[in-house]
Design a protein around this motif. Structure first.
Motif, PDB file in Angstrom:
ATOM      1  N   LYS A 160      84.684 -41.570  23.091  1.00 59.09           N
ATOM      2  CA  LYS A 160      83.058 -42.772  22.676  1.00 59.09           C
ATOM      3  C   LYS A 160      83.649 -43.558  21.435  1.00 59.09           C
ATOM      4  O   LYS A 160      82.388 -44.590  20.907  1.00 59.09           O
ATOM      5  N   THR A 176      68.566 -41.539  18.176  1.00 58.23           N
ATOM      6  CA  THR A 176      68.468 -40.923  19.269  1.00 58.23           C
ATOM      7  C   THR A 176      67.535 -40.885  20.216  1.00 58.23           C
ATOM      8  O   THR A 176      66.405 -41.398  20.114  1.00 58.23           O
ATOM      9  N   GLY A 177      67.558 -41.617  22.173  1.00 53.02           N
ATOM     10  CA  GLY A 177      66.517 -41.751  22.243  1.00 53.02           C
ATOM     11  C   GLY A 177      65.821 -42.342  21.953  1.00 53.02           C
ATOM     12  O   GLY A 177      64.122 -42.543  22.015  1.00 53.02           O
ATOM     13  N   GLU A 183      67.571 -41.934  27.010  1.00 53.28           N
ATOM     14  CA  GLU A 183      69.074 -41.587  27.309  1.00 53.28           C
ATOM     15  C   GLU A 183      70.015 -41.244  27.151  1.00 53.28           C
ATOM     16  O   GLU A 183      71.285 -40.622  26.368  1.00 53.28           O
ATOM     17  N   GLU A 184      69.877 -42.523  26.030  1.00 49.93           N
ATOM     18  CA  GLU A 184      70.692 -42.881  25.283  1.00 49.93           C
ATOM     19  C   GLU A 184      70.703 -42.806  23.641  1.00 49.93           C
ATOM     20  O   GLU A 184      69.781 -42.721  22.952  1.00 49.93           O
ATOM     21  N   ASN A 200      75.403 -45.605  23.752  1.00 53.64           N
ATOM     22  CA  ASN A 200      76.426 -44.261  24.109  1.00 53.64           C
ATOM     23  C   ASN A 200      75.661 -43.180  24.969  1.00 53.64           C
ATOM     24  O   ASN A 200      74.390 -42.858  24.224  1.00 53.64           O
ATOM     25  N   ASN A 201      75.700 -42.471  25.850  1.00 52.01           N
ATOM     26  CA  ASN A 201      75.127 -41.326  26.363  1.00 52.01           C
ATOM     27  C   ASN A 201      75.902 -40.147  26.632  1.00 52.01           C
ATOM     28  O   ASN A 201      77.327 -39.744  26.332  1.00 52.01           O
ATOM     29  N   PRO A 202      75.237 -39.232  24.826  1.00 51.98           N
ATOM     30  CA  PRO A 202      75.894 -37.810  25.035  1.00 51.98           C
ATOM     31  C   PRO A 202      75.809 -37.264  25.892  1.00 51.98           C
ATOM     32  O   PRO A 202      76.765 -35.815  26.096  1.00 51.98           O
ATOM     33  N   HIS A 203      75.549 -37.256  26.894  1.00 51.33           N
ATOM     34  CA  HIS A 203      75.273 -36.594  28.483  1.00 51.33           C
ATOM     35  C   HIS A 203      76.234 -36.766  28.924  1.00 51.33           C
ATOM     36  O   HIS A 203      76.490 -35.586  30.513  1.00 51.33           O
ATOM     37  N   ALA A 204      76.827 -37.790  29.028  1.00 53.40           N
ATOM     38  CA  ALA A 204      77.937 -38.198  29.880  1.00 53.40           C
ATOM     39  C   ALA A 204      79.593 -38.389  28.984  1.00 53.40           C
ATOM     40  O   ALA A 204      79.578 -38.874  28.344  1.00 53.40           O
ATOM     41  N   PRO A 205      80.745 -37.935  29.791  1.00 50.57           N
ATOM     42  CA  PRO A 205      82.323 -37.606  28.816  1.00 50.57           C
ATOM     43  C   PRO A 205      82.126 -38.956  28.887  1.00 50.57           C
ATOM     44  O   PRO A 205      83.204 -39.191  27.667  1.00 50.57           O
ATOM     45  N   ASP A 227      78.522 -46.395  28.407  1.00 51.85           N
ATOM     46  CA  ASP A 227      78.972 -45.770  29.554  1.00 51.85           C
ATOM     47  C   ASP A 227      78.855 -46.268  30.584  1.00 51.85           C
ATOM     48  O   ASP A 227      78.570 -45.370  31.774  1.00 51.85           O
TER      49      ASP A 227
END
Length: 268
Positions: A160, A176-177, A183-184, A200-205, A227
């Motif tokens: 990222k 955050t959020g 979710e981002e 940036n999405n912290p839950h998706a690689p 993402d």
């Protein structure tokens, strides 16, 4: 549907009719009317027939009315400013679905409509610009992304983090959020002289991309919604001849219901 092509055809057709009428058809009509008036035939006609004889044919009447309007629209749209609508969320948070934007058509030089051939070079895309271009895989579709790589640049995207010429592009976490995208992560990024926001999405690689060098006459572009953007990381570079213009303002937002003008703003 290629609106630019339809507009060029409409201007050409109405312009040819207007020119033929000015040079040939109108003088011939006037001569026929003069001959009819001199012979007395015009006076013998019924009021309806006389009105029809004095009136211009409908194709000529329409062409004379629409040609100047269509020509002005074509010139403004081709060489000055063109409106576009944002159809996807790939440029969030900078641009959202339903934003209507204005694109400066002369920032990167004057180009002929339809064929997109450059007539005069007035400037080049710069790192950080939000640019509209014709999608290389389907030139009939317009895309909008941010320019991150110029000709000769080395671009890498890993974990990222965007790297330009081996240096990480500075970014700072803002929230955050965020409310509009829970979710981002909302971050501020410094790309060249341009400071802008990204998601940036912290839950998706997310995608990983090894170092690539931007060829001469090409640009590397990415969406601010890092993402969730179909961009140069997936399909490659944008050729110079596909460049349309620089997005500079949002003038209206409409995503169903009533249009809103509360979102009017510049684009950075």
């Amino acid at each position: 549907m290629d609106f630019a092509l339809l507009l060029v055809i409409a201007v050409a057709v109405t312009g040819v009719i207007w020119l033929l009428d000015a040079l040939f058809w109108r003088p011939a009509r006037r001569q026929r009317l003069a001959d009819s008036a001199e012979s007395g035939e015009l006076e013998k006609m019924s009021p309806k027939a006389r009105e029809k004889a004095l009136k211009d044919p409908w194709p000529v009447d329409y062409a004379r009315s629409f040609f100047p309007v269509l020509l002005v629209v074509l010139l403004l749209r081709s060489f000055l400013v063109e409106p576009f609508q944002i159809p996807s969320g790939s440029m969030r948070p900078t641009l959202t679905v339903g934003d209507f934007i204005l694109v400066n058509k002369f920032s990167y030089g004057l180009r002929l409509p339809v064929v997109n051939t450059q007539l005069v070079e007035l400037g080049k895309p710069e790192r950080g610009d939000v640019m509209v271009f014709r999608f290389p895989k389907d030139p009939g579709v317009n895309f909008i992304k941010r320019v991150v790589g110029l000709p000769g640049d080395e671009i890498r995207y890993q974990d990222k983090q965007l790297y330009v010429n081996g240096e990480p592009v500075p970014k700072q976490l803002l929230e955050t959020g965020p409310e509009r995208a829970p979710e981002e992560l909302l971050l501020k990024e410094q790309l060249g002289d341009v400071t802008h926001k990204i998601y940036n999405n912290p839950h998706a690689p997310g995608p990983q991309m090894r170092s690539v060098e931007v060829p001469e006459g090409h640009y590397f572009v990415m969406g601010d919604n890092r993402d969730h953007s179909n961009d140069s990381r997936y399909w490659g570079f944008v050729p110079e001849e596909n460049v349309v213009g620089k997005a500079f303002a949002v003038w209206m937002h409409w995503n169903g219901g009533l249009p809103s003008f509360t979102e009017v703003r510049g684009i950075h």
